[in-house]
Scaffold this motif. Structure first.
Motif, PDB file in Angstrom:
ATOM      1  N   UNK B 357     128.423  80.613 -23.012  1.00  0.00           N
ATOM      2  CA  UNK B 357     127.518  79.747 -23.774  1.00  0.00           C
ATOM      3  C   UNK B 357     126.530  79.036 -22.843  1.00  0.00           C
ATOM      4  N   UNK B 358     127.055  78.562 -21.716  1.00  0.00           N
ATOM      5  CA  UNK B 358     126.187  77.874 -20.767  1.00  0.00           C
ATOM      6  C   UNK B 358     125.110  78.828 -20.248  1.00  0.00           C
ATOM      7  N   UNK B 359     125.527  80.041 -19.946  1.00  0.00           N
ATOM      8  CA  UNK B 359     124.585  81.051 -19.460  1.00  0.00           C
ATOM      9  C   UNK B 359     123.495  81.331 -20.497  1.00  0.00           C
ATOM     10  N   UNK B 360     123.918  81.580 -21.727  1.00  0.00           N
ATOM     11  CA  UNK B 360     122.947  81.893 -22.784  1.00  0.00           C
ATOM     12  C   UNK B 360     121.988  80.726 -23.006  1.00  0.00           C
ATOM     13  N   UNK B 361     122.527  79.502 -22.930  1.00  0.00           N
ATOM     14  CA  UNK B 361     121.668  78.332 -23.127  1.00  0.00           C
ATOM     15  C   UNK B 361     120.663  78.216 -21.987  1.00  0.00           C
ATOM     16  N   UNK B 362     121.167  78.391 -20.748  1.00  0.00           N
ATOM     17  CA  UNK B 362     120.282  78.239 -19.588  1.00  0.00           C
ATOM     18  C   UNK B 362     119.202  79.307 -19.572  1.00  0.00           C
ATOM     19  N   UNK B 363     119.559  80.544 -19.875  1.00  0.00           N
ATOM     20  CA  UNK B 363     118.572  81.622 -19.792  1.00  0.00           C
ATOM     21  C   UNK B 363     117.771  81.750 -21.082  1.00  0.00           C
ATOM     22  N   UNK B 364     118.449  82.191 -22.156  1.00  0.00           N
ATOM     23  CA  UNK B 364     117.737  82.401 -23.415  1.00  0.00           C
ATOM     24  C   UNK B 364     117.175  81.114 -23.976  1.00  0.00           C
ATOM     25  N   UNK B 365     117.993  80.048 -23.955  1.00  0.00           N
ATOM     26  CA  UNK B 365     117.549  78.772 -24.507  1.00  0.00           C
ATOM     27  C   UNK B 365     116.316  78.245 -23.797  1.00  0.00           C
ATOM     28  N   UNK B 366     116.333  78.325 -22.459  1.00  0.00           N
ATOM     29  CA  UNK B 366     115.166  77.849 -21.704  1.00  0.00           C
ATOM     30  C   UNK B 366     113.927  78.657 -22.040  1.00  0.00           C
ATOM     31  N   UNK B 367     114.113  79.978 -22.182  1.00  0.00           N
ATOM     32  CA  UNK B 367     112.961  80.831 -22.500  1.00  0.00           C
ATOM     33  C   UNK B 367     112.369  80.413 -23.847  1.00  0.00           C
ATOM     34  N   UNK B 368     113.249  80.141 -24.812  1.00  0.00           N
ATOM     35  CA  UNK B 368     112.770  79.713 -26.128  1.00  0.00           C
ATOM     36  C   UNK B 368     112.033  78.367 -25.994  1.00  0.00           C
ATOM     37  N   UNK B 369     112.614  77.489 -25.213  1.00  0.00           N
ATOM     38  CA  UNK B 369     112.018  76.159 -25.014  1.00  0.00           C
ATOM     39  C   UNK B 369     110.623  76.275 -24.413  1.00  0.00           C
ATOM     40  N   UNK B 370     110.511  77.155 -23.382  1.00  0.00           N
ATOM     41  CA  UNK B 370     109.207  77.361 -22.748  1.00  0.00           C
ATOM     42  C   UNK B 370     108.198  77.899 -23.741  1.00  0.00           C
ATOM     43  N   UNK B 371     108.659  78.826 -24.589  1.00  0.00           N
ATOM     44  CA  UNK B 371     107.731  79.407 -25.559  1.00  0.00           C
ATOM     45  C   UNK B 371     107.313  78.361 -26.586  1.00  0.00           C
ATOM     46  N   UNK B 372     108.250  77.553 -27.023  1.00  0.00           N
ATOM     47  CA  UNK B 372     107.916  76.508 -28.001  1.00  0.00           C
ATOM     48  C   UNK B 372     106.928  75.514 -27.408  1.00  0.00           C
ATOM     49  N   UNK B 373     107.135  75.187 -26.125  1.00  0.00           N
ATOM     50  CA  UNK B 373     106.256  74.238 -25.441  1.00  0.00           C
ATOM     51  C   UNK B 373     104.912  74.856 -25.117  1.00  0.00           C
ATOM     52  N   UNK B 374     104.861  76.168 -25.125  1.00  0.00           N
ATOM     53  CA  UNK B 374     103.635  76.860 -24.774  1.00  0.00           C
ATOM     54  C   UNK B 374     103.300  76.764 -23.295  1.00  0.00           C
ATOM     55  N   UNK B 375     104.337  76.748 -22.416  1.00  0.00           N
ATOM     56  CA  UNK B 375     104.070  76.646 -20.978  1.00  0.00           C
ATOM     57  C   UNK B 375     103.429  77.913 -20.420  1.00  0.00           C
ATOM     58  N   UNK B 376     103.667  79.055 -21.071  1.00  0.00           N
ATOM     59  CA  UNK B 376     103.030  80.280 -20.590  1.00  0.00           C
ATOM     60  C   UNK B 376     102.459  81.036 -21.781  1.00  0.00           C
ATOM     61  N   UNK B 377     101.418  81.834 -21.518  1.00  0.00           N
ATOM     62  CA  UNK B 377     100.783  82.555 -22.619  1.00  0.00           C
ATOM     63  C   UNK B 377     101.702  83.651 -23.143  1.00  0.00           C
ATOM     64  N   UNK B 378     101.910  83.667 -24.444  1.00  0.00           N
ATOM     65  CA  UNK B 378     102.631  84.758 -25.094  1.00  0.00           C
ATOM     66  C   UNK B 378     103.962  85.104 -24.449  1.00  0.00           C
ATOM     67  N   UNK B 379     104.676  84.093 -23.976  1.00  0.00           N
ATOM     68  CA  UNK B 379     105.939  84.366 -23.285  1.00  0.00           C
ATOM     69  C   UNK B 379     106.896  85.123 -24.202  1.00  0.00           C
ATOM     70  N   UNK B 380     107.024  84.653 -25.434  1.00  0.00           N
ATOM     71  CA  UNK B 380     107.934  85.296 -26.384  1.00  0.00           C
ATOM     72  C   UNK B 380     107.618  86.766 -26.569  1.00  0.00           C
ATOM     73  N   UNK B 381     106.342  87.086 -26.821  1.00  0.00           N
ATOM     74  CA  UNK B 381     105.962  88.486 -27.023  1.00  0.00           C
ATOM     75  C   UNK B 381     106.276  89.330 -25.807  1.00  0.00           C
ATOM     76  N   UNK B 382     105.975  88.762 -24.625  1.00  0.00           N
ATOM     77  CA  UNK B 382     106.173  89.562 -23.416  1.00  0.00           C
ATOM     78  C   UNK B 382     107.657  89.801 -23.148  1.00  0.00           C
ATOM     79  N   UNK B 383     108.491  88.830 -23.528  1.00  0.00           N
ATOM     80  CA  UNK B 383     109.923  89.027 -23.312  1.00  0.00           C
ATOM     81  C   UNK B 383     110.466  90.117 -24.227  1.00  0.00           C
TER      82      UNK B 383
END
Lengths: 286, 530
Positions: B357-383
């Motif tokens: 759970x910790x792993x999934x939160x750190x990796x997948x959760x962070x990626x979702x957080x970054x996409x929601x925040x819009x820190x990078x262009x189209x992060x979700x699509x590229x993943x």
């Protein structure tokens, strides 16, 4: 599947002679291939007080016991055409002994059973429950003269095996085979009772039908005796009947129909080997 | 007697080998159309038997809870007097490393982002879909997965240590089959176990090599094609062979220790450099959310609106875990001697799940957080554009991202080698009738077979083929597991009864007296002779 490799549990008490005599008598007709006399050392170490009594013992106690067993074997089977050997088991407790017996593929484990003797039955009751082998309990009154063999039949998966072994013994020993089926008219019929006799008749009919199948499958000649159980444990009904018929041996399956794996042996088998019963009993495992 | 070059249990080894060779040759001969066959098979199985997987896996989970916390909890694996072989910390570490694997590296970023972008119900890329995504990912990697392993591991451990049976799947069926376990039925069970393990393993290896290829492409721009992947399988399998030859004490042990260290390091890097506070907060929230929604997500079967989502996710995971279960089960059984059943269930269900759970939160959760925040262009699509590069696209967001990526590629390779090596050990011991010290040549054979099956699957249809392999071999093995429950229960029941009788003690004094009497008799007889 003739019984041919026999293990005899010797506890070095007077019962040993009775067991040996019994097996010797049966062997006249059965012609076993191999008979092993086994003693299980129940203590981990003999205390010093015991050893001090005999300061000039020149061999370990195991081999003394082994010598004693060899003498028994010589005395009882020396003249017979059967291979005998002895085994003194010391290591690892009773579980280890039973594993050893399983591995050696014995067809039958025979041991003595004393009536009403508190505390002496722990070993045999453990063997009966924990072993995967057929177990024969030789009671004090048994002399190896077998004329009647009774088999309680309940149509469970164990019944067939018990009947097979009983038939084989009856054929070899020239004994009469008596299959019995006890019917219990349960309380559950109570509110709907039409007539107790009518229910008995129906149950008898269905038992007879089931027995017919087994009879033709195992090529039995004998018919099944049907007895009614009157408000006591079924084992009591069967045992009383056996005494009444002066049966010499009861052969029954390890477990009955209603017995769960929580029980290592069934409730009927359990009561047949209880100290208050005196007839020799053979418990057939699957 | 130990044979020097070749020591197999023929009725298991040959049918398994022949079936595998048959599978490989058919796939290669049929060629292109095989991809369609794989896809149809997978659809048919998950469409028709999906519900069975869902209900059975729930059953396994509930069963392990009942066993662990009910009256059987006190039974000790290996008997009353058995001693633990490993300290509790070391045991936890080993359970953790059994749970960590290629799978979590591959899906750790990709899966939560996938569900977040394309949720099975509702609209994507929202806060709700983010929470849902975490719930679903936790479901697939959480208690249910470990319930399967707990069942298989416990059964194997119980029959191996409390009943002295060889450590193979068929031993579990002793209460049902008696001495027939060693006959044809037992062999059929073992053949299924071998096939399930092999195809489950090949699925992992296939995913791993896709990720290695994707990572190399991402960092160095090498081609990311099936040809490249097959080439990589050959190279890595050769490395695995070297590891097999050096033996379990050296090769695998060294690598698996470092696997856990490197994985821990990666997790720590993400935790510290990434959105630390968010990860810690959402770890708590996600775990709670998962436990709260567990009944709903675990029993959802797309009954009203079937969009085929579940077939390619939940059912695939359940089948994959089931086909992995002989492998993981044998491993956790091996290290759990001396534990009580309660400790076993508690340790196996809880510890690996929480770390995952910790792993999934750190990796997948962070990626979702970054996409929601819009820190990078189209992060979700590229993943989600390519699941095999998801991890590396995620690493891009970090300083020294390519260092992390290279570390990631090396970790996948190393996991590949350890899985292949220990997988060969498991398959080899099943096909050798439970022996653990069979000649090393056989393990090399199995290591190469695993590589070959993974390569053939990639050639014959890529990811779908890998998933089909897991789902198809998972189905028959699912039935075996259901029967296993019954068998284990029978065994445990009689164990309780046995303990009761074994604890009765003999009358030692009277026994000693009896023996003393006998000796006296013999001694006096001897003296008479003199």
């Amino acid at each position: 599947m003739k019984l041919s490799k026999i293990a005899l549990m010797m506890d070095l008490s007077d019962m040993d002679k009775i067991v040996l005599n019994y097996i010797k008598k049966i062997n006249e007709n059965y012609k076993f291939d191999q008979i092993t006399l086994i003693h299980f050392i129940e203590v981990e170490n003999f205390p010093d007080e015991v050893l001090k009594l005999y300061p000039d013992l020149d061999e370990p106690i195991e081999s003394i016991i082994g010598d004693e067993l060899k003498e028994y074997a010589q005395e009882f089977f020396g003249q017979e055409d059967v291979k005998t050997d002895v085994h003194v088991h010391k290591k690892g407790g009773i579980e280890n002994l039973l594993e050893w017996i399983d591995r050696e593929n014995y067809d039958l484990v025979a041991m003595g059973k004393k009536p009403n003797h508190y505390g002496s039955g722990t070993f045999s009751s453990k063997v009966a429950r924990l072993s995967n082998n057929n177990t024969l309990f030789v009671s004090e009154i048994a002399r190896g003269e077998i004329n009647k063999i009774m088999v309680p039949v309940d149509f469970s998966s164990y019944t067939n095996n018990a009947l097979k072994i009983a038939k084989e013994s009856a054929d070899l020993l020239g004994a009469e085979l008596i299959p019995v089926h006890a019917i219990k008219v349960g309380m559950q019929y109570f509110p709907f009772i039409k007539d107790k006799k009518e229910i008995m008749k129906e149950l008898e009919k269905s038992a007879a039908k089931k027995y017919k199948k087994i009879k033709s499958k195992l090529k039995l000649k004998e018919d099944c005796v049907i007895i009614e159980d009157i408000d006591q444990h079924i084992s009591k009904t069967i045992y009383d009947r056996a005494v009444f018929e002066s049966v010499d041996l009861i052969v029954l399956g390890n477990k009955g129909k209603a017995d769960d794996s929580e029980f290592l042996i069934g409730s009927v088998a359990e009561r047949m080997i209880a100290p208050d019963k005196n007839l020799p009993v053979l418990i057939v495992k699957n | 007697m130990k044979k020097k070059y070749f020591d197999i249990h023929k009725p298991v080894f040959w049918p398994a080998t022949i079936l595998i060779v048959l599978f490989i040759s058919i796939t290669l001969i049929v060629g292109e159309p095989m991809a369609q066959v794989f896809s149809n098979t997978q659809n048919a199985i998950s469409h028709n038997f999906g519900w069975l997987f869902i209900i059975a896996v729930n059953l396994f989970f509930i069963f392990s809870l009942v066993i662990g916390f009910g009256k059987y909890g006190g039974i000790r694996l290996g008997g009353e007097k058995a001693e633990k072989e490993f300290s509790t910390t070391a045991w936890f570490a080993m359970l953790f490393s059994a749970g960590m694997g290629i799978g979590i590296l591959f899906w750790g970023v990709a899966e939560p982002v996938f569900h977040y972008m394309n949720p099975p119900v509702g609209e994507g890329r929202t806060i709700e879909s983010a929470q849902n995504a975490m719930d679903l990912s936790f479901l697939h990697w959480g208690f249910h997965a470990w319930g399967i392993y707990a069942l298989v591991g416990l059964s194997l451990a119980f029959f191996a240590f409390n009943r002295n049976q060889p450590l193979t799947i068929k031993s579990v069926f002793l209460p049902l089959l008696g001495k027939r376990v060693n006959g044809p039925i037992g062999n059929v069970i073992d053949v299924f176990a071998v096939l399930a393990t092999l195809f489950g393993l090949a699925t992992s290896l296939g995913l791993g090599v896709k990720q290695v290829s994707g990572g190399l492409h991402h960092v160095f721009g090498t081609p990311n094609t099936v040809g490249m992947q097959v080439f990589l399988i050959i190279i890595i399998t050769m490395a695995a062979t070297v590891s097999v030859i050096t033996g379990i004490k050296r090769g695998v042990r060294f690598l698996s220790e470092w696997n856990v260290r490197i994985a821990g390091l990666l997790l720590l890097v993400v935790l510290i450099i990434g959105p630390t506070l968010f990860i810690l907060k959402s770890f708590v929230q996600n775990t709670g959310g998962y436990i709260n929604s567990i009944l709903q997500v675990a029993s959802w079967t797309e009954a009203f609106k079937d969009v085929g989502w579940q077939g390619s996710w939940t059912v695939f995971y359940w089948a994959w875990w089931i086909s992995w279960s002989p492998f993981v089960g044998m491993f956790i059984a091996r290290v759990s001697k001396g534990r009580t059943i309660r400790e076993f269930i508690f340790g196996v269900l809880l510890v690996p799940s929480l770390i995952t759970f910790l792993w999934l939160t750190a990796f997948g959760g962070s990626a979702i957080w970054m996409d929601l925040k819009g820190t990078a262009d189209n992060l979700g699509e590229r993943i989600i554009a390519d699941e095999s590069t998801a991890l590396f696209v995620f690493f891009e967001q970090f300083p020294f991202g390519s260092v992390a990526s290279i570390l990631g590629v090396m970790l996948v390779i190393s996991f590949f080698i350890t899985s292949s090596d220990s997988g060969s050990l498991v398959i080899d011991s099943i096909t050798a009738g439970g022996k653990l010290d069979a000649p090393v040549g056989q393990r090399v054979f199995w290591a190469n077979t695993e590589g070959a099956v993974a390569a053939v699957l990639l050639l014959g249809g890529g990811l779908t083929a890998l998933q089909t392999a897991a789902v198809t071999t998972g189905l028959p093995f699912l039935i075996i597991l259901v029967i296993m429950i019954y068998s284990l229960l029978k065994g445990l029941k009689s164990e309780l009864a046995r303990e009761k009788y074994l604890s009765q003690t003999e009358d030692q004094k009277s026994y000693e007296k009896k023996i003393a009497g006998m000796i006296a008799k013999r001694v006096s007889k001897k003296e008479d002779k003199k």
